[in-house]
Enzyme design. Structure first.
Site, PDB file in Angstrom:
ATOM      1  N   ASP A  29      16.267 -60.127 -11.010  1.00 42.56           N
ATOM      2  CA  ASP A  29      17.313 -60.160 -12.033  1.00 42.56           C
ATOM      3  C   ASP A  29      16.750 -60.410 -13.427  1.00 42.56           C
ATOM      4  O   ASP A  29      15.585 -60.781 -13.586  1.00 42.56           O
ATOM      5  CB  ASP A  29      18.382 -61.228 -11.690  1.00 42.56           C
ATOM      6  CG  ASP A  29      17.766 -62.537 -11.176  1.00 42.56           C
ATOM      7  OD1 ASP A  29      16.587 -62.813 -11.493  1.00 42.56           O
ATOM      8  OD2 ASP A  29      18.449 -63.269 -10.457  1.00 42.56           O
ATOM      9  N   ASN A  41      24.939 -72.925  -5.061  1.00 45.72           N
ATOM     10  CA  ASN A  41      26.199 -72.316  -4.612  1.00 45.72           C
ATOM     11  C   ASN A  41      25.972 -71.194  -3.596  1.00 45.72           C
ATOM     12  O   ASN A  41      26.889 -70.446  -3.284  1.00 45.72           O
ATOM     13  CB  ASN A  41      27.001 -71.789  -5.809  1.00 45.72           C
ATOM     14  CG  ASN A  41      26.281 -70.664  -6.544  1.00 45.72           C
ATOM     15  OD1 ASN A  41      25.178 -70.267  -6.163  1.00 45.72           O
ATOM     16  ND2 ASN A  41      26.888 -70.153  -7.596  1.00 45.72           N
ATOM     17  N   HIS A  95      23.966 -68.550  -3.998  1.00 49.84           N
ATOM     18  CA  HIS A  95      23.647 -67.215  -4.510  1.00 49.84           C
ATOM     19  C   HIS A  95      22.199 -66.836  -4.206  1.00 49.84           C
ATOM     20  O   HIS A  95      21.328 -67.686  -4.049  1.00 49.84           O
ATOM     21  CB  HIS A  95      23.973 -67.080  -6.016  1.00 49.84           C
ATOM     22  CG  HIS A  95      23.048 -67.779  -6.958  1.00 49.84           C
ATOM     23  ND1 HIS A  95      23.405 -68.100  -8.258  1.00 49.84           N
ATOM     24  CD2 HIS A  95      21.766 -68.206  -6.829  1.00 49.84           C
ATOM     25  CE1 HIS A  95      22.393 -68.678  -8.853  1.00 49.84           C
ATOM     26  NE2 HIS A  95      21.392 -68.763  -8.021  1.00 49.84           N
ATOM     27  N   GLU A 112      26.582 -63.958  -7.172  1.00 39.58           N
ATOM     28  CA  GLU A 112      27.356 -65.194  -7.094  1.00 39.58           C
ATOM     29  C   GLU A 112      28.354 -65.127  -5.929  1.00 39.58           C
ATOM     30  O   GLU A 112      28.641 -64.031  -5.419  1.00 39.58           O
ATOM     31  CB  GLU A 112      28.109 -65.399  -8.418  1.00 39.58           C
ATOM     32  CG  GLU A 112      27.194 -65.526  -9.637  1.00 39.58           C
ATOM     33  CD  GLU A 112      26.451 -66.855  -9.710  1.00 39.58           C
ATOM     34  OE1 GLU A 112      26.134 -67.462  -8.659  1.00 39.58           O
ATOM     35  OE2 GLU A 112      26.159 -67.299 -10.829  1.00 39.58           O
TER      36      GLU A 112
END
Ligand code: PGA
Length: 268
Positions: free
Chosen positions: A67, A137, A139, A144
């Site tokens: 990313d 979380n 990801h 996400e």
């Protein structure tokens, strides 16, 4: 999933480095998938050390990063291009023109950019080994929670939790991007091997959900349950919420015996 639990985070980095060394030394034109964040820094230090000790060369390696932020360019010290140059590429013999990050400059069409990144990966033969961290979380990359499990490289809006988790890396008044271009979950699942590293107590819940939770877009890393060759390297704090830890240790001891008897099998 092959789950390996270590006492110390350095062992996580050393084991990941060994996987990369084996790939790079056994394939003519290896394709690595790379990650940014705090977790892979020790791995990159270890790769630099092994390169300096002449245990491996990256001359014929190509890399694709997971990313990159939108809204800042490669010269910005917060860009993931800058991170990769500083933490790895500038210290090894990889050809910089063979290192790719998914980017989308102002005015460029994100759909075309995403498609072009996917095409480039395919054209070069696909990713042999994808390195991953995991967000608190759940990801992977910047996929996400609620990201499509079939997603491809595209723009994602970062969640409040990710923004809060990463704010430690930005100074007051410094622009913190809220958008990123990221490989999708399907892109990650296409890699021949995926190797996820997690260290620290704050990852323990996400690690548990990834391994024992339902396959669900709420925990994007749970998609790795569908991967044929997923290796999960944990330190004991990241593994602390996992049930059946003795089973994983025992299963790994059996794997080591099989490897000793028949040689390490890598389907690169
Ligand atoms: P970290 O990030 O390595 O900085 O904890 C991991 C991730 O967000 O994927």
């Amino acid at each position: 999933m092959q789950i390996v639990i270590f006492d110390h985070e350095q062992q996580v980095a050393d084991t990941a480095a060994q996987w990369i060394e084996t790939l790079v030394n056994n394939k003519k034109s290896p394709i690595l998938g790379l990650a940014t964040g705090s977790t892979p820094i020790k791995l990159y230090q270890q790769l630099i050390r092994r390169y300096q000790e002449k245990k491996l060369t990256f001359k014929s390696t190509t890399s694709f990063n997971l990313d990159e932020y939108l809204g800042i360019d490669a010269t910005n010290s917060q860009s993931y291009r800058h991170f990769m140059n500083e933490n790895l590429f500038n210290h090894i013999d990889i050809d910089n023109t063979h290192t790719y990050l998914p980017t989308c400059a102002q005015g460029q069409n994100p759909r075309e950019q995403g498609l072009a990144y996917e095409e480039k990966i395919k054209q070069l033969g696909g990713i042999d080994l994808q390195i991953l961290g995991i967000g608190a979380n759940g990801h992977i990359g910047f996929n996400e929670p609620t990201s499509s499990l079939a997603s491809r490289t595209r723009i994602k809006t970062l969640s409040q939790q990710t923004l809060a988790d990463n704010s430690r890396l930005f100074n007051n008044n410094e622009f913190q991007p809220t958008l990123a271009m990221t490989m999708g979950i399907a892109t990650i699942l296409d890699a021949r091997y995926v190797l996820l590293m997690a260290t620290g107590e704050n990852k323990a819940k996400a690690v548990k959900d990834m391994i024992t939770g339902p396959l669900s877009a709420i925990c994007p890393a749970s998609a790795l349950q569908m991967h044929e060759n997923a290796i999960i390297l944990l330190d004991k704090t990241a593994a602390s919420q996992l049930p059946d830890q003795e089973y994983y240790q025992w299963a790994n001891a059996q794997n080591i015996k099989i490897n000793q008897a028949f040689g390490l099998y890598h389907n690169y």
